[in-house]
Design a protein around this motif. Structure first.
Motif: not given
Length: 239
Positions: A19-33, A71-78
């Motif tokens: 959760l702390a990584l989502l939205g940062t660095g290589d874990y932005t919305t739409g990117t593949r985990l 898996h892909f990063v989705g909505d990183t907003q609360p």
């Protein structure tokens, strides 16, 4: 699915780390985990434990699973729909909100000092430096300020603290804007104080000193009350 208490606790820890990584660095919305094997190795857990954390993130809409693709990063907003505290409607309401933050975030910082991992601490440091850089370049730094506090909440080892802070983002943003608009102290002076306060919080967490982390966080938030209402910090502490 993991069934032991140990696995459940590990799953919760991995959830917080992801959760702390989502939205940062290589874990932005739409990117593949990275793949499950790589993630399990990264966090030092079994794949069943990792899948527990991924399932929670999927249920919250923070990641999405695409058949055959991973898996892909989705909505990183609360997810503010989980709980709503409503708008801040008056000056007394704002004071009460800041007092509430003193209690909640003081304990959050204390718990983060005890429970944080190496990546948690690194993320807190990155968020603090991003705030300072935003101020240096003339940006408002409000979102970076909020991200710093969220990074601490997400490293405290208890998802309910993190969820509470996420649900309070709108109110936190409003209160920061109000402090800046109504404070009588010069902006440069305020920013210097806030940066020093953030550094003290991070230092308390890094040293695993729960009391120091708690005191630094409360002093920071009491400072915000003082900057808004024109009181000395010791006076604000008694209100």
């Amino acid at each position: 699915m993991p069934t032991s208490t140990t696995d459940l606790l590990l799953g919760d820890k991995v959830y917080q780390q992801l959760l702390a990584l989502l939205g940062t660095g290589d874990y932005t919305t739409g990117t593949r985990l990275p793949g499950e094997m790589a993630l399990a190795s990264q966090f030092g857990v079994s794949r069943p434990v990792l899948r527990q954390a991924l399932a929670r993130l999927r249920s919250e809409g923070r990641i999405q699973s695409r058949k055959g693709s991973g898996h892909f990063v989705g909505d990183t907003q609360p997810q503010t729909s989980l709980v709503s505290f409503g708008q801040l409607a008056s000056i007394p309401d704002i004071r009460n909100f800041l007092e509430f933050r003193c209690s909640v975030e003081g304990e959050t910082a204390a718990r983060a000092a005890v429970h944080h991992g190496a990546e948690d601490l690194a993320h807190i440091g990155r968020r603090r430096r991003a705030f300072e850089e935003a101020l240096r370049t003339g940006a408002s730094g409000i979102e970076e300020d909020i991200a710093f506090h969220l990074a601490i909440a997400r490293s405290c080892g208890n998802r309910f603290f993190a969820m509470t802070m996420e649900a309070l983002v709108a109110q936190t943003r409003f209160s920061i804007e109000l402090v800046r608009k109504l404070s009588d102290s010069p902006a440069a002076q305020r920013y210097t104080q806030v940066c020093a306060e953030h550094a003290a919080i991070e230092a308390g967490i890094a040293s695993r000193d729960a009391d120091a982390a708690r005191d630094a966080m409360v002093a920071h938030l009491r400072g915000g009350i003082a900057r808004l209402f024109g009181q000395a910090p010791d006076q604000a502490r008694q209100v």
